[in-house]
Every structure is written in C-alpha cells, then in structure tokens.
Design an enzyme around this catalytic site. Structure first.
Site, PDB file in Angstrom:
ATOM      1  N   VAL A 247       7.845  -1.801  18.934  1.00 50.11           N
ATOM      2  CA  VAL A 247       6.996  -1.951  17.886  1.00 50.11           C
ATOM      3  C   VAL A 247       5.641  -2.570  18.103  1.00 50.11           C
ATOM      4  O   VAL A 247       5.653  -3.650  19.096  1.00 50.11           O
ATOM      5  CB  VAL A 247       7.635  -2.337  16.442  1.00 50.11           C
ATOM      6  CG1 VAL A 247       8.541  -1.066  15.867  1.00 50.11           C
ATOM      7  CG2 VAL A 247       8.175  -3.751  16.710  1.00 50.11           C
TER       8      VAL A 247
ATOM      9  N   ARG B  86       0.960  -1.128   0.213  1.00 49.67           N
ATOM     10  CA  ARG B  86      -0.010  -0.054   0.161  1.00 49.67           C
ATOM     11  C   ARG B  86       0.798   1.169   0.109  1.00 49.67           C
ATOM     12  O   ARG B  86       0.342   2.291  -0.347  1.00 49.67           O
ATOM     13  CB  ARG B  86      -0.869   0.153   1.187  1.00 49.67           C
ATOM     14  CG  ARG B  86      -0.293   0.026   2.484  1.00 49.67           C
ATOM     15  CD  ARG B  86      -1.323   0.176   3.696  1.00 49.67           C
ATOM     16  NE  ARG B  86      -0.491  -0.061   4.844  1.00 49.67           N
ATOM     17  CZ  ARG B  86      -1.102  -0.211   6.209  1.00 49.67           C
ATOM     18  NH1 ARG B  86      -2.287  -0.506   6.061  1.00 49.67           N
ATOM     19  NH2 ARG B  86      -0.316  -0.312   6.976  1.00 49.67           N
TER      20      ARG B  86
ATOM     21  N   GLY C 284       9.490  -1.838   2.003  1.00 52.57           N
ATOM     22  CA  GLY C 284       8.874  -1.518   3.359  1.00 52.57           C
ATOM     23  C   GLY C 284       9.483  -0.729   4.237  1.00 52.57           C
ATOM     24  O   GLY C 284      10.320   0.371   3.750  1.00 52.57           O
ATOM     25  N   ILE C 285       9.471  -0.581   5.701  1.00 55.11           N
ATOM     26  CA  ILE C 285      10.208   0.211   6.508  1.00 55.11           C
ATOM     27  C   ILE C 285      11.609   0.372   6.521  1.00 55.11           C
ATOM     28  O   ILE C 285      12.220   0.992   6.450  1.00 55.11           O
ATOM     29  CB  ILE C 285       9.776  -0.068   7.831  1.00 55.11           C
ATOM     30  CG1 ILE C 285       8.103   0.069   8.189  1.00 55.11           C
ATOM     31  CG2 ILE C 285      10.413   0.932   9.046  1.00 55.11           C
ATOM     32  CD1 ILE C 285       7.626   1.556   7.892  1.00 55.11           C
ATOM     33  N   CYS C 286      12.064  -1.059   6.567  1.00 57.97           N
ATOM     34  CA  CYS C 286      13.526  -1.231   6.359  1.00 57.97           C
ATOM     35  C   CYS C 286      14.171  -0.670   5.342  1.00 57.97           C
ATOM     36  O   CYS C 286      15.272   0.424   5.858  1.00 57.97           O
ATOM     37  CB  CYS C 286      13.989  -2.582   5.939  1.00 57.97           C
ATOM     38  SG  CYS C 286      15.423  -3.086   5.627  1.00 57.97           S
TER      39      CYS C 286
ATOM     40  N   HIS D  87      46.027 -12.169   9.198  1.00 62.43           N
ATOM     41  CA  HIS D  87      46.767 -11.105   9.957  1.00 62.43           C
ATOM     42  C   HIS D  87      46.951  -9.892   9.122  1.00 62.43           C
ATOM     43  O   HIS D  87      47.687 -10.145   8.119  1.00 62.43           O
ATOM     44  CB  HIS D  87      47.962 -11.746  10.657  1.00 62.43           C
ATOM     45  CG  HIS D  87      48.563 -10.751  11.619  1.00 62.43           C
ATOM     46  ND1 HIS D  87      48.280 -10.208  12.601  1.00 62.43           N
ATOM     47  CD2 HIS D  87      49.956  -9.998  11.362  1.00 62.43           C
ATOM     48  CE1 HIS D  87      49.152  -9.193  13.070  1.00 62.43           C
ATOM     49  NE2 HIS D  87      50.098  -9.140  12.245  1.00 62.43           N
TER      50      HIS D  87
HETATM   51  P1  NAD Z   1      13.273  -2.282  21.308  1.00 62.03           P
HETATM   52  O1  NAD Z   1      11.982  -3.151  21.806  1.00 62.03           O
HETATM   53  O2  NAD Z   1      14.306  -3.034  20.918  1.00 62.03           O
HETATM   54  O3  NAD Z   1      13.595  -1.285  22.360  1.00 62.03           O
HETATM   55  C1  NAD Z   1      12.593  -0.451  22.821  1.00 62.03           C
HETATM   56  C2  NAD Z   1      13.305  -0.067  24.449  1.00 62.03           C
HETATM   57  O4  NAD Z   1      12.436   0.843  25.265  1.00 62.03           O
HETATM   58  C3  NAD Z   1      13.525  -1.138  25.148  1.00 62.03           C
HETATM   59  O5  NAD Z   1      14.897  -1.113  25.684  1.00 62.03           O
HETATM   60  C4  NAD Z   1      12.667  -0.911  26.324  1.00 62.03           C
HETATM   61  O6  NAD Z   1      12.757  -1.317  27.856  1.00 62.03           O
HETATM   62  C5  NAD Z   1      12.408   0.515  26.184  1.00 62.03           C
HETATM   63  N1  NAD Z   1      10.986   1.148  26.866  1.00 62.03           N
HETATM   64  C6  NAD Z   1       9.966   0.710  27.019  1.00 62.03           C
HETATM   65  N2  NAD Z   1       9.080   1.660  27.419  1.00 62.03           N
HETATM   66  C7  NAD Z   1       9.884   2.359  27.849  1.00 62.03           C
HETATM   67  C8  NAD Z   1       9.584   3.596  28.649  1.00 62.03           C
HETATM   68  N3  NAD Z   1       8.209   3.858  28.985  1.00 62.03           N
HETATM   69  N4  NAD Z   1      10.670   4.568  29.041  1.00 62.03           N
HETATM   70  C9  NAD Z   1      11.725   4.360  28.768  1.00 62.03           C
HETATM   71  N5  NAD Z   1      11.931   3.265  27.929  1.00 62.03           N
HETATM   72  C10 NAD Z   1      11.154   2.245  27.574  1.00 62.03           C
HETATM   73  O7  NAD Z   1      12.436  -1.098  20.114  1.00 62.03           O
HETATM   74  P2  NAD Z   1      13.214  -0.356  19.037  1.00 62.03           P
HETATM   75  O8  NAD Z   1      14.324   0.104  19.651  1.00 62.03           O
HETATM   76  O9  NAD Z   1      12.152   0.858  19.218  1.00 62.03           O
HETATM   77  O10 NAD Z   1      13.280  -0.934  17.784  1.00 62.03           O
HETATM   78  C11 NAD Z   1      12.071  -1.680  17.201  1.00 62.03           C
HETATM   79  C12 NAD Z   1      12.537  -2.800  16.443  1.00 62.03           C
HETATM   80  O11 NAD Z   1      13.283  -2.533  15.280  1.00 62.03           O
HETATM   81  C13 NAD Z   1      13.258  -3.820  17.317  1.00 62.03           C
HETATM   82  O12 NAD Z   1      12.711  -4.921  17.345  1.00 62.03           O
HETATM   83  C14 NAD Z   1      14.648  -3.572  16.916  1.00 62.03           C
HETATM   84  O13 NAD Z   1      15.490  -4.870  16.990  1.00 62.03           O
HETATM   85  C15 NAD Z   1      14.440  -3.132  15.428  1.00 62.03           C
HETATM   86  N6  NAD Z   1      15.607  -2.455  14.884  1.00 62.03           N
HETATM   87  C16 NAD Z   1      16.600  -3.232  14.835  1.00 62.03           C
HETATM   88  C17 NAD Z   1      17.763  -2.216  14.266  1.00 62.03           C
HETATM   89  C18 NAD Z   1      18.972  -2.817  14.181  1.00 62.03           C
HETATM   90  O14 NAD Z   1      19.206  -4.022  13.902  1.00 62.03           O
HETATM   91  N7  NAD Z   1      20.107  -2.151  13.980  1.00 62.03           N
HETATM   92  C19 NAD Z   1      17.696  -0.944  14.052  1.00 62.03           C
HETATM   93  C20 NAD Z   1      16.569  -0.294  14.580  1.00 62.03           C
HETATM   94  C21 NAD Z   1      15.375  -1.123  15.077  1.00 62.03           C
END
Ligand code: NAD
Length: 463
Positions: free
Chosen positions: A269, A34, A39-41, A442
C-alpha cells in the site's frame, strides 16, 4: 468558521477511535470523512474479508464432512449470496460507527478535508465548502493499494482487493501478485471456492514478514490445497485479452507465461498524502508516508498523523492504538508510553491461519540476541486432534539471558485468537517463568502455547 479542540481527518479505525477518545476526554471534536465511516478496514478490508473467509471455511468443512462422520452430498454455493452477506456485515458495522460517533457527540463532516495552514482546514463536498479550525489536527487518511506500472488495476481483468471482494462470477483461474496478508487471504478464499490459483511473490518466502519456519509450513499447506506458488518471481509484463490476461513471470528459474482469467494485485500500500494540503504545513512525507515522532507529532506543531498514513505496520489495531495514545498525549495525560511496534500482533486469516507477535527467530539473532526457541506441533495437542485440525505449529523465541519472550509465531487452528495470550505476555514483560507457571485449561488449543514455552527450556511434556 467552526472551532474545535481537536479535528480528525479520516474515519477509519485510527480516526474514529481517536475522535471517540478525544470526546471522552472532554474535547470538542470533529471528524471529517469523505467516503465511509469505518474506513477501508470496516468497509473494504478486515471485516468483509473475514465474512468471505467464513463462507470459504464453511464450504471446506462441508467438503470434508466425512472426516467427522457426517455425509453431505450435492454441495453448492451461491457466490452472489456470499458477497451479499459480506457487504451486509460491512454495512452493519458502518452504521455502528456512525452511531458511536453520535453517542460520543463527535461532529461528523462528510467531505474532503484540506489543510490550509495555521490550524485551519477546508471541507469540500457537494453541498459546498466549510471552514474548520483547531490547534490540534490528527491526520488518519489511511492508505490505498500500490499499483505497478503496466499492471495497474483496471477493475475488470486486473483487480484490487475491492473487485476481489465483490466478484460477479467466479473466474476459472486467478493469479495473485504479492503474498502478503491480502494476497494470501484472497488466494485462500478463491482456492476454497474451487478456483485455480497461482501466487507470485517477489521475495523468496510467502508472508515475508513472518518467521521463515512458519511461512514454510504455510507454503506447504497451501501447495497441498492445490495453490501454485512461485517465490522469487515477478510479473514483468501483462498482455490483456478480451476475458483473460497473460502474465509474463520472471524468476531465477527463467521466464514463464501464465494465462489466467483474472489477476489480483496485492503488492502493498501507499499512504494517502495527496490533496490534503500538506504543502501548506511543515509535515514531511517519505515514500508516501507522513513522518512522525513517537507521539505521532509531525514536523508541523499541532499536526499529527496516525495509522497507515504514518507508516508500517499498516494494521487497523495499530492505527486505533496510535490514535488513543496521540489524543491522550494532546490532552496532557501523564505516564503514557509510546506504541511498541514489537508488541503489535499480526494475523492472516487464511486457511490455515497464521499469527505472530514480536521478533522472528532470524530477526532476534540479527539483533544480537542469544535465543532459546521452543516448538510445539498441533498434532500433539488433544483438542486439535479432536477438532480434526492437527496441522500446525506454535513457536516461541526467548532471550536466553533474561527469559523475555521476544516473539511468538503460530500457524494452525484459531491461532489468530490465541496470539492475544502472547501479546498480553509481552505487554506485561513476562519471562518464561510466569508463562511456565500459568495454568492453561485442558483440553484447549492454547495448551500448545504452554508447551512451546516449556519446549524452549527442554521441559515439554507431550512431545
Ligand atoms: P504487503 O506489503 O504485506 O505484501 C505485499 C507483498 O507483495 C510482499 O510480500 C511483497 O514482497 C510482494 N511484492 C511486491 N512487489 C511485487 C512484485 N512486483 N511481484 C510479486 N510480488 C511483489 O501488502 P498487502 O498484502 O498488499 O497488504 C497491505 C497492508 O494491509 C499490509 O500492511 C498488510 O499487513 C495489511 N493487511 C493486513 C491483513 C491482516 O492483518 N489480516 C489483511 C490484509 C491486509
């Protein structure tokens, strides 16, 4: 009614890869998207953030050019160009996905898909409605940012990753709520660009899914760069001004009011399960994620779900791999194995970078393993010293009984590339023996991976 062998809903890294694979296997395939292919990635996540972080890395290198005997004065950057480059990178790859789908003869429908039950699907767009049908439908609708009551993103003062990725001007100060991969990558980016950054994380360590020792090193490195970090803390209230917000932060230490120009909400998410007609099927949803078996099959025969919408880990490479396995299973290919979540690498592209695969030391102990742990610091690695990046650590966790590599955890230069060595090792179920007898070139940063294995068995040579 257009009939297909397979219909994929969602064109992110889960969906478009599944569609290509299905077509390769001879299935007449459709994909419904849509918004943007990729996607988001590709459009709003992995790829454009890597472009932004590359700009930050260049700025950091120039800022510290003296270390390398290079004098640079008058460092300036243009935020508009940094953002434009990032958008350009996303745009190029988006076109690439369109091209790949065309080359693989996948029919792409632009519009919103809704399941009608009985293998039927309705696609609505500005042009009207179209009916599609298939015995196999794969949902790959992804996930979106979770928002907290009272702290909902408004696109102006409270940002999601989207606004954080396309700032029109740099805020002076920024509060990042959540220290997962998204929070930490943006904290790192804005810190490099000179913004005063505070990170507030509810749990008691940043990057909570990472090994505690690695997360502690990351915490120390970010603080040294000037990022303020509050763990075990939550934003409980937000007061908005004209061009700033006051965040009320509660922690065991008490209550603090922090005034910042912008706040990024990065608290995880939720799956995109709404308005796709799931109520017309037997598929079950729990805490916003579609419930599936090990082959991505939902409770509705012929309906599958892959990637973020099917639950954690919400990572692009997990989605793609799940998509391939799901489609190959539908095609009746024999000898497949389900996705092993313990072999999915995780990478955070902050500075310093963090990467891992498998069990943390604490998780391995929790699961009853007797472990052997190896550690090798980059400060003992010749290449890291030559690169001028000697901070960081490689840590290995082996099963003492069998020698199986249970997990590997790294922080430091280029670890997001290096982790793949350990991922291959885990996939091949290698033990310490094969890793010890593997020859590492190395001088390379990867020699630290060898030494961290040797160290687990008391055989490290360079420490
Ligand atoms: P996440 O779930 O990894 O982290 C969210 C963080 O927010 C957690 O550490 C949680 O404890 C914290 N949190 C939750 N409620 C809170 C509050 N009220 N106050 C303060 N902290 C709070 O999610 P994300 O970082 O939003 O990423 C979303 C998804 O996207 C994840 O699955 C992540 O692995 C993926 N992602 C991956 C990459 C990468 O691989 N480099 C980059 C971006 C996102």
């Amino acid at each position: 009614m257009n009939t297909y062998d397979l219909i994929v809903v969602g064109g992110g890294p889960g969906g478009y890869v599944a569609a290509i694979r299905a077509s390769q296997l001879g299935m007449k395939t459709a994909l419904v998207e849509r918004e943007h292919l990729g996607g988001i990635c590709l459009n709003w996540g992995c790829i454009p953030t890597k472009a932004l972080l590359r700009s930050a890395e260049v700025i950091d290198q120039i800022r510290h050019a003296d270390r390398y005997g290079v004098s640079v004065s008058g460092l300036e950057f243009d935020l508009k160009k940094i953002v434009a480059r990032s958008r350009g990178v996303a745009g190029t790859l988006n076109k690439g996905v369109g091209h790949l789908l065309k080359k693989n003869k996948v029919d792409v429908y632009s519009g919103h898909a809704q399941l009608k039950g009985g293998g039927q699907l309705e696609v609505s767009s500005d042009k009207g409605k179209e009916e599609l049908a298939s015995n196999s439908i794969v949902l790959a609708t992804g996930a979106r940012a979770r928002s907290l009551p009272g702290i909902e993103p408004d696109g102006k003062l409270v940002w999601t990753y989207k606004e954080a990725m396309t700032p029109e001007s740099l805020p002076k100060s920024l509060l990042v709520m959540g220290a997962g991969a998204i929070g930490i990558e943006f904290a790192s980016f804005y810190n490099s660009l000179g913004v005063e950054v505070t990170v507030v994380e509810a749990l008691d360590q940043i990057l909570p899914i990472e090994d505690a020792e690695i997360a502690a090193l990351a915490d120390k490195a970010f603080r040294q760069k000037g990022i303020r970090i509050l763990t075990g803390a939550r934003v409980t209230e937000l007061r908005k001004g004209a061009d700033s917000v006051v965040a009320v932060v509660d922690s065991a230490g008490g209550r603090e009011e922090i005034e910042v120009e912008r706040l990024i909400s990065a608290v995880g998410v939720v799956g995109n399960t709404e308005n796709i007609g799931l109520e017309n099927t037997r598929a079950e949803v729990e805490r916003s994620f579609i419930q599936v078996d090990e082959w991505s099959q939902t409770a509705e025969p012929g309906l599958y779900a892959i990637g973020d919408v099917a639950g954690a880990p919400c990572l692009a490479h997990k989605a793609s791999h799940e998509g391939i396995i799901c489609v190959e299973k539908i095609a009746g290919i024999e000898g497949l194995t389900p996705l092993d979540k313990g072999a999915v690498p995780g990478c955070t592209y902050s500075s310093p970078q963090v990467a891992s695969v498998g069990l943390t030391e604490a998780k391995a102990l929790e699961q009853g393993y007797k472990v052997r742990v190896g550690r090798f610091p980059f400060k003992a690695n010749g290449k890291a010293i030559a690169l001028g990046e000697p901070e960081g650590l490689v840590k290995t966790v082996f099963d003492d009984k069998t020698g199986e590599l249970l997990g590997a955890h790294m922080i430091g230069p280029e670890v997001t590339e290096m982790i793949q060595g350990y991922v291959v090792a885990r996939q091949l179920e290698t033990t310490e023996h094969e890793l010890m007898h593997t020859i590492f070139a190395h001088p390379t940063l990867s020699e630290s991976m060898h030494e961290a294995t040797l160290d687990a068995y008391g055989k490290a040579l360079h420490i």
